[in-house]
Structure formats: structure tokens, C-alpha cells
Design an enzyme around this catalytic site. Structure first.
Site, mmCIF file in Angstrom:
data_model
loop_
_atom_site.group_PDB
_atom_site.id
_atom_site.type_symbol
_atom_site.label_atom_id
_atom_site.label_comp_id
_atom_site.label_asym_id
_atom_site.label_seq_id
_atom_site.Cartn_x
_atom_site.Cartn_y
_atom_site.Cartn_z
ATOM 1 C CG HIS A 161 125.319 29.300 -15.891
ATOM 2 N ND1 HIS A 161 125.080 30.348 -15.026
ATOM 3 C CD2 HIS A 161 126.668 29.245 -16.025
ATOM 4 C CE1 HIS A 161 126.225 30.899 -14.670
ATOM 5 N NE2 HIS A 161 127.220 30.240 -15.258
ATOM 6 C CG ASP A 191 122.115 31.138 -13.541
ATOM 7 O OD1 ASP A 191 122.022 29.942 -13.885
ATOM 8 O OD2 ASP A 191 123.159 31.792 -13.638
ATOM 9 N N GLY A 264 134.305 30.161 -14.315
ATOM 10 C CA GLY A 264 134.637 29.267 -13.209
ATOM 11 C C GLY A 264 134.265 29.865 -11.867
ATOM 12 C CG ASN A 265 135.355 33.721 -10.123
ATOM 13 O OD1 ASN A 265 136.267 34.029 -10.885
ATOM 14 N ND2 ASN A 265 135.526 33.638 -8.812
ATOM 15 C CB SER A 266 129.445 30.725 -12.721
ATOM 16 O OG SER A 266 129.616 31.684 -13.733
ATOM 17 C CG LEU A 321 106.361 24.804 -24.060
ATOM 18 C CD1 LEU A 321 105.075 25.638 -24.104
ATOM 19 C CD2 LEU A 321 107.327 25.274 -25.137
ATOM 20 N N GLY A 322 106.832 22.317 -20.699
ATOM 21 C CA GLY A 322 106.667 20.873 -20.553
ATOM 22 C C GLY A 322 107.377 20.066 -21.619
#
Length: 413
Positions: A161, A191, A264-266, A321-322
Site C-alpha cells: 500500500h 501487503d 509513515g512507519n508502514s 480478476l485480470g
């Protein structure tokens, strides 16, 4: 005459007595000395003055008393602080048959050396994405996150993300060196995304074992909170294991921690007290009265996904799904894309299976195998229950017509 003379003599004698500083009191006509003479009083006062302490000595004793009290307080405070620093816990047990309290002592934990050894394994990640609006036209949005160095030659783990739909990615090391980064591959379900920069000799994170983590053990998070505070260190404990939550439509099993986590830690690292990477930070619960609830992807799972993304460019078994689509959740969005239904608007058909099923640009997906679809999040959520190769029915609205299409889910690559 004698009487008056006697009275006069008496008065005169009284006066003389007074002049001689005698104090007389008459009682029923008789003289009785109740008080001592002034001379005697003065004499006794002088005697007391001689035997009393001098003022200087009193002042010195007062100063000494204050000094002793201060030194005593200081020594006591030092002893208390030493106990606190050494984390000495005294548990009183008044109801037990013991004559002394139970004392539990542990050494002081200083994480500065650990942090110094691991801080260079974390990077700052900055992104730019191109978006389009019927009102503003094409415009650029910026984002920020963190990453963990996986290999010395420039492979970096971050969150999907953080870099999803990014058109430009910049990685900044702790040395402040900047590199342009490319997305090697990403996985929506876990993720996890892998970036690559052209660099050598990078410090690599030591991989721990998330299966050995225990609730209550200490942990350290390093990241780029708010996108402006790169290298920020926070610490806490592991609050829970295998916490199942849903993030943006994806069901995930995560580690929970009370370590301070901010936007921002992600993509940053969660380490144990020995400096081993035990998780990839990816979420924080936010809201009124919510504090100290953060989440991280267990490192064992994250590394398994990372290896597949580097080796194959995808995670085996993941369905797709494409298509590339956008949510239609409001009347304004429907008006922007000239449609009348809520659902997922098809921007691009990229999979062969989707093309063969008859999906076209401009279709609005409103149902997936009988499940109502109102957004991309809904579509992602239902896809979690399927695998590559499954056959599903998709209901779409095309113009004023509703169609049902049969589609075989592809392996996401």
C-alpha cells in the site's frame, strides 16, 4: 499630727522603697513582698544570659541541621533511583507466612547499542502517483513510508500500500543518499512489495523467527513517521499473536504491538531486543480513545512472500480478476465516469481470461459469484476466498444492460 506625720513617713518610705526599686503589695493592711526585687530579677536574667546559647551557635546548629537533612535526602534519592534504574521490584506479601518481601531484580535494559546496530537497515520511501479527476484533470499526489533492506545489492521490503500505483519512487538511506527505486513485484493479499535500487554494500537486516515470539516480550520499531521523521525509534512489547484483522478489504493475520506506530512507519521494521527482524510494520488502529495498537506482518510470512516475489514476480496460488478498476461509491464518482450504478468501474482489461470472458472497458462490476460489489475493497475481500483456477460468475452493467459473464480466475503475476 502624729498620725498625719506617720502617714507622711509611710508614704515617703513607700516612695523611697519604690525609688530603691522594691515592689510592695499590701494585703489586708499588711505588707507582703510577692514579687522579687527588680535587682534580683535583673541578676537572674543576667545569670540566664550567661548560661544560654549564643545566637551564632544557634545559627550554626540550624545550618548543620539543614545540611545533614539535605545530604540524607540526597543519599536516599540516589538509592531509590538506583533501584529504579536496576528495575528492582519489591512485592509486599502481608498475607503470606513470610518474614520478608519477595524481591525480583533484573538488569537495566539499554537499547541504544541494539538500535545503533540495526538503524542502517531501515530506509525512507517517498512516492509520487499520477491521478486523474474530471474536475482537476491530471495531478500528482505524494506519499511516504519506510522499508527494510533485504539484500546488500539493493533489494528492499516495504508494504504494497506504500508503493501501489506509484509512478516515481525514491529511497533515502540513513546516510541521506538518495536512489531511484523500481517495483520488482508486489502482493496485495500480504501487503508486501519488493523494491530494487542500484547500490552495493548495504547493511542487511538480520532475519528473526516470528514463530518464537511470545506475548510480553520487548520489541523495537524503526521507521519514517509522518513522512518527515526518518530513523525514528520507538519501543514497546508484543501485545498479541495471530491477530486477525481486515485492512482495505484484505484479511490478515498480524502481530499486535503497543509500540508507537504512525503514518509513515508502514514498511518499516519491528525488531526483537536482540536486533532481529520479527515483523514488517503495516498498520495502526486509529480513532477516538484508541492508543497503543499497532500491527506488523510476521517476518516468516513476509520473507516467504518476498522470496517468491523476487524469484517469480508473484506469489503462487494468488487469484486475479485480470482488470484494473476504480470504485464508484458516490453520485459524483458515477457522474464523473458517466455511469448510473455503484460498483467497480473497469479502466483496463489486462488478463487473457478476463478478455475471453468478455469484460470491457467501461463495464461496472456489481456482483461477484452472487456477492454484491460496491467498491474495490469489496472485490478484494471476496477474492480472498478463491484461488487461481476457480471459475466464477461476474455480473456487470454495460450502458443500460446487465450481463452475467463466466470467468476463470488467473494466477496473479
Amino acid at each position: 499630727m502624729n498620725e498625719s506625720f506617720d502617714n507622711g513617713e509611710e508614704k515617703k518610705e513607700e516612695k523611697q522603697s519604690f525609688e530603691k526599686e522594691y515592689i510592695l503589695i499590701y494585703n489586708d493592711g499588711n505588707k507582703e513582698t510577692v514579687f522579687e526585687t527588680v535587682d534580683e530579677i535583673k541578676s537572674k536574667n543576667k545569670s540566664r544570659e550567661k548560661t544560654s546559647f549564643p545566637k551564632g551557635l544557634i545559627l550554626m546548629m540550624l545550618v548543620l541541621t539543614i545540611l545533614v537533612s539535605t545530604i540524607s535526602s540526597y543519599v536516599t534519592a540516589k538509592l531509590v533511583l538506583r533501584n529504579v534504574e536496576n528495575k528492582t521490584i519489591v512485592i509486599e506479601q502481608p498475607n503470606q507466612n513470610t518474614t520478608s518481601p519477595t524481591v525480583i531484580t533484573s538488569d537495566k535494559i539499554d537499547i541504544s547499542e541494539v538500535v545503533n546496530n540495526i538503524k542502517d537497515t531501515i530506509v525512507e520511501v517517498y512516492t509520487e502517483s499520477t491521478k486523474f479527476s474530471s474536475f482537476y484533470g491530471e495531478y500528482i499526489t505524494e506519499g511516504a513510508g519506510s522499508g527494510v533492506i533485504y539484500s546488500s545489492d539493493g533489494y528492499i521490503i516495504t508494504n504494497n500500500h506504500v508503493v501501489e500505483n506509484a509512478t516515481n519512487i525514491t529511497v533515502v538511506l540513513t546516510s541521506k543518499e538518495q536512489y531511484k527505486a523500481q517495483i520488482v513485484a508486489s502482493d496485495l493479499v500480504s501487503d508486501i512489495a519488493v523494491l530494487k535500487i542500484e547500490a552495493e554494500g548495504l547493511k542487511v537486516a538480520t532475519i528473526g523467527d516470528s514463530d518464537q515470539i511470545k506475548v510480553g516480550q520487548m520489541c523495537i520499531a524503526i521507521g519514517n513517521p509522518l513522512g518527515t521523521l526518518g530513523g525514528t525509534v520507538t519501543d514497546g512489547i508484543i501485545s498479541a499473536l495471530s491477530r486477525e484483522i481486515t485492512i482495505e478489504g484484505q484479511k490478515m493475520v498480524l502481530l499486535q504491538t503497543n509500540t508507537a506506530i504512525s503514518p509513515g512507519n508502514s514498511g518499516g521494521g519491528l525488531f526483537d531486543i536482540a536486533g532481529n527482524l520479527i515483523g514488517i510494520v503495516n498498520a495502526k488502529s486509529a480513532g477516538d480513545y484508541i492508543e497503543g495498537i499497532g500491527f506488523a506482518i510476521p517476518v516468516n510470512y513476509a520473507i516467504d512472500v518476498t522470496k517468491q516475489l523476487i524469484a517469480y514476480g508473484y506469489v503462487e496460488g494468488r487469484p486475479q480478476l485480470g482488470i484494473r478498476g476504480v470504485s464508484i461509491e458516490t453520485m459524483q464518482q458515477a457522474w464523473s465516469y458517466s455511469v448510473n450504478n455503484f460498483g467497480v468501474y473497469v479502466l483496463e482489461v489486462i488478463g487473457e481470461s478476463a478478455k475471453n470472458a468478455g469484460l470491457k472497458i467501461g463495464d461496472v462490476i456489481v456482483k461477484f459469484d452472487g456477492e454484491e460489489i460496491k467498491s474495490i475493497t469489496d472485490l478484494r475481500t471476496v477474492l480472498c476466498n478463491y484461488s487461481a483456477g476457480d471459475i466464477v460468475e461476474i455480473e456487470v452493467v454495460r450502458g443500460q444492460t446487465t450481463l452475467t459473464l463466466i470467468l476463470k480466475l488467473e494466477q496473479k503475476k
